[in-house]
Design a protein around this motif. Structure first.
Motif, PDB file in Angstrom:
ATOM      1  N   ASN A 268       0.807  -1.235   0.000  1.00  0.00           N
ATOM      2  CA  ASN A 268       0.000   0.000   0.000  1.00  0.00           C
ATOM      3  C   ASN A 268       0.834   1.277   0.000  1.00  0.00           C
ATOM      4  O   ASN A 268       0.406   2.291   0.499  1.00  0.00           O
ATOM      5  CB  ASN A 268      -0.956  -0.008   1.200  1.00  0.00           C
ATOM      6  CG  ASN A 268      -0.190  -0.064   2.510  1.00  0.00           C
ATOM      7  OD1 ASN A 268       1.022  -0.304   2.503  1.00  0.00           O
ATOM      8  ND2 ASN A 268      -0.883   0.153   3.618  1.00  0.00           N
ATOM      9  N   SER A 269       2.016   1.217  -0.575  1.00  0.00           N
ATOM     10  CA  SER A 269       2.828   2.427  -0.616  1.00  0.00           C
ATOM     11  C   SER A 269       2.242   3.408  -1.622  1.00  0.00           C
ATOM     12  O   SER A 269       1.824   3.014  -2.711  1.00  0.00           O
ATOM     13  CB  SER A 269       4.252   2.070  -1.039  1.00  0.00           C
ATOM     14  OG  SER A 269       4.920   3.231  -1.439  1.00  0.00           O
ATOM     15  N   PHE A 270       2.225   4.691  -1.258  1.00  0.00           N
ATOM     16  CA  PHE A 270       1.708   5.669  -2.221  1.00  0.00           C
ATOM     17  C   PHE A 270       2.731   5.982  -3.305  1.00  0.00           C
ATOM     18  O   PHE A 270       2.411   6.565  -4.321  1.00  0.00           O
ATOM     19  CB  PHE A 270       1.243   6.944  -1.516  1.00  0.00           C
ATOM     20  CG  PHE A 270       2.342   7.726  -0.867  1.00  0.00           C
ATOM     21  CD1 PHE A 270       3.144   8.576  -1.612  1.00  0.00           C
ATOM     22  CD2 PHE A 270       2.582   7.606   0.499  1.00  0.00           C
ATOM     23  CE1 PHE A 270       4.159   9.302  -1.018  1.00  0.00           C
ATOM     24  CE2 PHE A 270       3.593   8.324   1.103  1.00  0.00           C
ATOM     25  CZ  PHE A 270       4.398   9.169   0.344  1.00  0.00           C
ATOM     26  N   ALA A 272       4.914   3.802  -5.062  1.00  0.00           N
ATOM     27  CA  ALA A 272       4.905   2.880  -6.200  1.00  0.00           C
ATOM     28  C   ALA A 272       4.304   1.576  -5.725  1.00  0.00           C
ATOM     29  O   ALA A 272       4.531   1.151  -4.592  1.00  0.00           O
ATOM     30  CB  ALA A 272       6.332   2.664  -6.703  1.00  0.00           C
ATOM     31  N   GLY A 273       3.541   0.940  -6.590  1.00  0.00           N
ATOM     32  CA  GLY A 273       2.836  -0.286  -6.230  1.00  0.00           C
ATOM     33  C   GLY A 273       3.783  -1.473  -6.164  1.00  0.00           C
ATOM     34  O   GLY A 273       4.918  -1.440  -6.649  1.00  0.00           O
TER      35      GLY A 273
END
Lengths: 294, 771
Positions: A268-270, A272-273
């Motif tokens: 769930n990093s904003f 990079a997926g």
């Protein structure tokens, strides 16, 4: 409650001159009594934004000049003191010659101003997964010498990180120096960082590889990944798969794919997926190995 | 044009069009320029705002007693102090209160403010205020917010529709029937920061003489009206003093902030001046930002590339309050009829309340969104019809004079010339040879766009100027226009000095002080050079007329024969009759009873009728046209894009100050670059995840390409010395040209901004899997 702070919280400030004095203070500490800092480039920001509990006292380590050193010896290897700045590591001719991935990693850490202030030890003690010095230290086989009042212990860098922002250091312990093994013939190392705005960004993926290649065969390989898992990691399967193989693109690509499988990026990093990061581990490992293959 | 000064000598004009130093250059370089945060008043207190930890919640109670007991704390304000007063764009949409009243509608909305002897104490005291909330379900998606049963952000509208706007010209169904090819696509334009570097700051005091506030504003007369209304004072008792301003770009620095109202209220309560400065995270989390718009665009095209009809449906995430949003929706509709010929056009726009921070104006206001959609769709359709990107634009480009189907009149247009410039460049002509074969691929894209200058919407829009002649022959020039960094002070001084035949050093511009300077609507919609510029010219002409009369008396000639040039006054055709400007001034001021020479002027451009509701008539005084080529290198393995070249051919009428025009064009293109590739607020349940300048990625100097700029001179009749706008055009032309270049490199049309490396890699992977 949300307050956008502009001012530092109130705390006491100490600047001891001797390492043992700090260890003495930490020995009898209670939780939230002390926080130490070297460059302060992470801690000051965290304090200002109240991202961490405000300690009663912050201890400025910059007075301990005895730990500001880079010592290189062909037979015993490299020692980097805990107070050595990123800039000094980036500029060291010995590191550039014998441990190039580390110099490259140091040069990828933020701005010149931050590099002048921050330390390599601080970079690993802050223990974010994207720390640019971590993949090179992992690939180069670094060890961390830690000390408390009663003595020292040595921890392999791959055992040093215990989680995002966490290390295995005890509350009464400090890093004294980082050591790297002596250079090996026919070996080389490279660090590549993937980030849209280069060194000013946190790495989306960082890959360092150290490889010993003779007669077009991978004799020995170590791979360090940043921002590919909750902590910086090695990829033992990819390393093992490569050892003894010919230096050809099929083998490199196969190893890169294995390394990608060993990554476990955040879902769930904003920034990079996870799918993208897996793919980028493969691309970067391939690129670094190809560069080392010459 | 009678407004233009007489041509004097071969070197005329002396100042207009010259590469002169900016009038604020020295102050800004040596640190003399004082910004709002630099002002300190004796006895001032510091203020800090306590903000909501929820994006949508009822406020059950606020208990500030512990904070008030803290040593050094002087007062606390909450919504109660403002007695239900609210503000906003129009009479029916005044839905925003200085502090959240009854409920909070977005994360980190202001709830209370503390004034204390120092900033540390104010910050610490905020933590002692006990606010009890009852969390409500939030709504964070504009389309979902329109559905029945969605959580309601405001009770006064249904389905969270903040504002809707409908335009219908020609007959789109007929237009689509005429077409050989019709496409429908969905576009999304992204959530972006306006991007000023100076955070909101002010120091305010209030006493029997009224309010005095030093505040960082690009439109100080907005806050002047808002404070008068909030504090029930006559306008004559509200004094907004304009410091130097560190960038605006619309939105936040046009409007008041919670900080402004609270500082004045706390000053009133404590009888001491109150100061505050926001931090950057506060700006990124709570300030006005650009609307994210979903644009469903339908276009009809004939086989030869001519456009037969355009239909757009826009759904804009308006965030928690109305702010200037209705104007955004007007502009996003009205401007789609430029710069390509269009006989049938229908537009339905919905601005929707959500529990996000407030969306408002930003450089390229409203126009960027729909132009991006139509530009990409036009090229996509041309691509499918086998028509070259230049050809389809040349085919449809308007030529002046032109009247659009919704009554926009264009008297000068350099679009075709601009397209010729970009398409005759080697970058365009050799684009197929320069492609490179992986992993880094070169792509070239173009665009052709338009923007309005001299924005005129409804109500008060003219500008005024006062030129005061000092008895030593120097000039004080008073304007209500604000230089927020764009360089308008320099251009306005140029215009005054040019009219009077003086040098730049002879004219001193006074920054806005609402007690002294003439009322002005503000710096937005590229209106300053055109409207304040015309007012400046007229005021200077009035001074010149009075001086010419004095000179005519001395030399016993007709006043019409007196000319002003190079600090000298002389009789046309009789060089013996001349004297210095200073000497004439002294004679005029000291003879007989003595004259006090002042000139005043008002702008008159753009006064014809318009219909705001129907989107008919001119939204601006005149229109700029920008043609752009962008060259990108796309790493197809990592998706990383590096822009290598920008070639921008723009028609701003005539650049009055070429250095400013270049800087503005580059700066707007830079923001367009950010919007196209890097910038995007990452939202999660109403919270901004990337609320620092590290994580909200604006392009750095290293991300910028080489710029090549071409001026197309068209001398518009409705602007001083032929000027049109030159600060917004390239924020509109940049994103479509970059997206077109990425298509050239990858074969993929991206429709959602920003086009991130991840989107590129995943799209290429999908393409590979499907082929």
């Amino acid at each position: 409650m949300v307050v956008f702070y502009r001012r530092m919280p109130r705390f006491e400030y100490l600047k001891p001159q001797r390492f043992e004095d700090v260890l003495e203070l930490l020995q009898n500490s209670t939780p939230n009594r002390y926080r130490v800092f070297a460059g302060g480039t992470d801690l000051m920001d965290q304090l200002k934004q109240r991202k961490i509990n405000v300690p009663e006292t912050v201890i400025d380590l910059k007075g301990i000049t005895e730990l500001d050193f880079i010592n290189f010896d062909k037979s015993s290897g490299l020692r980097i003191g805990a107070l050595t700045t990123v800039a000094d590591v980036a500029k060291s001719p010995e590191i550039e010659e014998h441990y190039p991935a580390l110099a490259q990693g140091a040069r990828e850490i933020a701005s010149i101003q931050i590099q002048n202030r921050a330390t390599i030890t601080g970079n690993i003690c802050n223990a974010v997964s994207s720390a640019d010095s971590a993949p090179p230290l992992l690939a180069l086989g670094a060890e961390v010498v830690c000390a408390n009042r009663n003595g020292e212990r040595t921890i392999k860098i791959e055992d040093f990180f215990s989680g995002p922002g966490q290390t295995v250091l005890n509350p009464n312990e400090l890093v004294k120096e980082i050591t790297l093994p002596p250079p090996v013939d026919n070996s080389d190392s490279v660090y590549l960082k993937l980030a849209p705005r280069g060194r000013m960004d946190l790495a989306w993926i960082g890959v360092a590889v150290w490889a010993q290649i003779s007669e077009r065969i991978f004799n020995n390989v170590r791979i360090g990944l940043g921002a590919a898992a909750p902590t910086p990691i090695r990829t033992p399967n990819a390393e093992e798969a490569l050892c003894g193989l010919d230096v050809v693109s099929e083998n490199i690509e196969a190893a890169a794919a294995i390394a990608s499988g060993e990554a476990s990026p955040r879902e769930n990093s904003f920034r990079a997926g996870s799918e993208y990061r897996h793919m980028m581990v493969e691309v970067l490992v391939k690129r670094v190995l190809t560069q080392l293959a010459g | 044009m009678s407004d233009q000064p007489a041509k004097i000598g071969d070197n005329w004009p002396n100042l207009i069009g010259k590469r002169l130093p900016r009038v604020d250059a020295v102050e800004k370089v040596n640190g003399d320029a004082k910004y709002a945060g630099d002002f300190n008043l004796t006895g001032q207190l510091w203020m800090k705002i306590l903000r909501s930890p929820y994006p949508h919640a009822k406020i059950i109670s606020i208990d500030a007693s512990k904070a008030l007991e803290m040593p050094g704390v002087k007062a606390v304000v909450t919504a109660e102090d403002f007695n239900g007063w609210s503000w906003g764009w129009g009479p029916t949409t005044r839905d925003e209160t200085p502090l959240a009243d009854e409920k909070v509608r977005y994360f980190a909305e202001a709830v209370a403010a503390v004034a204390a002897e120092d900033e540390e104490t104010a910050e610490e005291a905020c933590a002692l205020i006990n606010v009890v909330y009852e969390e409500l379900p939030g709504i964070f998606d504009a389309e979902e917010a329109m559905r029945d049963g969605a959580p309601q952000v405001h009770d006064y509208v249904d389905n969270n529709i903040s504002w809707d706007f409908h335009m219908d010209y020609g007959d789109v169904e007929e237009g689509f029937a005429e077409a050989d090819f019709v496409r429908e696509d969905r576009f999304e334009t992204g959530r972006t920061l306006t991007g000023f570097l100076e955070p909101p700051a002010a120091v305010a005091q209030i006493d029997s003489s009224g309010i005095t506030i030093y505040a960082a504003k690009q439109s100080p007369y907005f806050i002047y009206r808002q404070l008068a209304s909030c504090f029930k004072l006559p306008l004559s008792k509200v004094r907004v003093i304009q410091p130097y301003v560190g960038g605006g770009f619309g939105g936040t620095k046009n409007d008041s902030t919670a900080g402004d109202f609270c500082a004045v209220m706390l000053a009133k309560k404590t009888k001491r001046p109150v100061k505050f400065v926001y931090n950057m995270e506060e700006v990124l989390t709570t300030c006005r930002r650009r609307h994210n718009m979903i644009v469903d665009c339908k276009m009809g095209m004939k086989k030869d590339g001519s456009i037969t009809a355009v239909q757009t449906k826009v759904i804009a995430d308006g965030g928690a309050f109305t702010a200037i949003g209705p104007l955004t929706m007007y502009l996003t509709g009205i401007m789609t009829t430029l710069p390509y010929k269009l006989d049938h056009y229908k537009h339905d726009a919905y601005r929707v309340f959500t529990n996000h921070p407030v969306s408002a104006a930003m450089r390229g206001h409203g126009v960027t969104h729909t132009r991006f959609a139509a530009e990409i769709q036009m090229e996509k359709m041309a691509d499918e019809l086998g028509i070259d990107p230049v050809e389809v634009r040349m085919k449809n480009a308007i030529e002046a004079p032109h009247e659009t189907i919704n009554g926009i009149t264009v008297d000068t247009c350099g679009l075709k010339e601009g397209l010729e410039i970009v398409s005759s460049s080697s970058a365009w002509k050799d684009k197929d040879q320069n492609k490179k074969d992986g992993p880094v691929v070169r792509g070239i894209g173009i665009s052709g766009t338009s923007h309005l200058g001299g924005a005129r919407q409804r109500g008060h829009q003219s500008c005024a100027a006062i030129v005061r002649l000092c008895e030593d022959g120097t000039v004080n020039y008073l304007t209500g226009a604000s230089d927020a960094g764009q360089g308008s002070d320099t251009v306005l001084v140029q215009l005054v000095a040019e009219e009077l035949g003086l040098t730049m050093e002879d004219v001193t511009i006074q920054r806005v002080d609402t007690a002294v300077t003439p009322v002005d609507n503000g710096s937005y919609g590229s209106r300053v050079t055109i409207l304040a510029g015309q007012a400046a010219q007229k005021a200077a002409q009035e001074v010149k007329r009075q001086l010419a009369e004095a000179a005519a008396n001395i030399w016993e000639v007709d006043a019409g024969k007196i000319l002003f040039n190079d600090r000298t006054v002389f009789v046309d055709g009789d060089p013996d009759k001349s004297m210095s400007f200073k000497k004439l001034t002294q004679i005029a001021c000291y003879s007989e009873t003595g004259a006090v020479i002042m000139g005043k002027g008002f702008s008159e451009y753009g006064l014809e009728k318009m219909d705001f509701e129907k989107g008919y008539g001119n939204p601006g005084v005149n229109y700029s046209f920008t043609s752009q080529l962008s060259a990108v290198d796309v790493d197809i393995e990592t998706g990383m894009v590096k822009v290598k070249d920008f070639l921008i051919a723009h028609d701003c009428g005539r650049p009055l100050h070429p250095v400013n025009v270049e800087a503005q064009t580059q700066g707007a293109a830079s923001q367009g670059l950010g919007q196209a590739l890097y910038e995007d607020f990452k939202m999660r349940e109403g919270r901004t995840m990337n609320s620092t300048m590290v994580n909200y990625m604006m392009p750095l100097s290293t991300e910028h390409p080489d710029f090549e700029l071409h001026d197309i001179i068209t001398d518009d009749p409705h602007g001083p010395f032929g000027a049109k706008e030159a600060s917004e055009g390239s924020i509109i032309s940049t994103p479509p040209s970059i997206v077109s270049a990425i298509h050239d490199a990858t074969g993929i049309w991206f429709t959602k901004l920003p086009v991130t490396p991840e989107k590129i890699v995943l799209a290429l992977k999908e393409k590979k899997e499907n082929s």
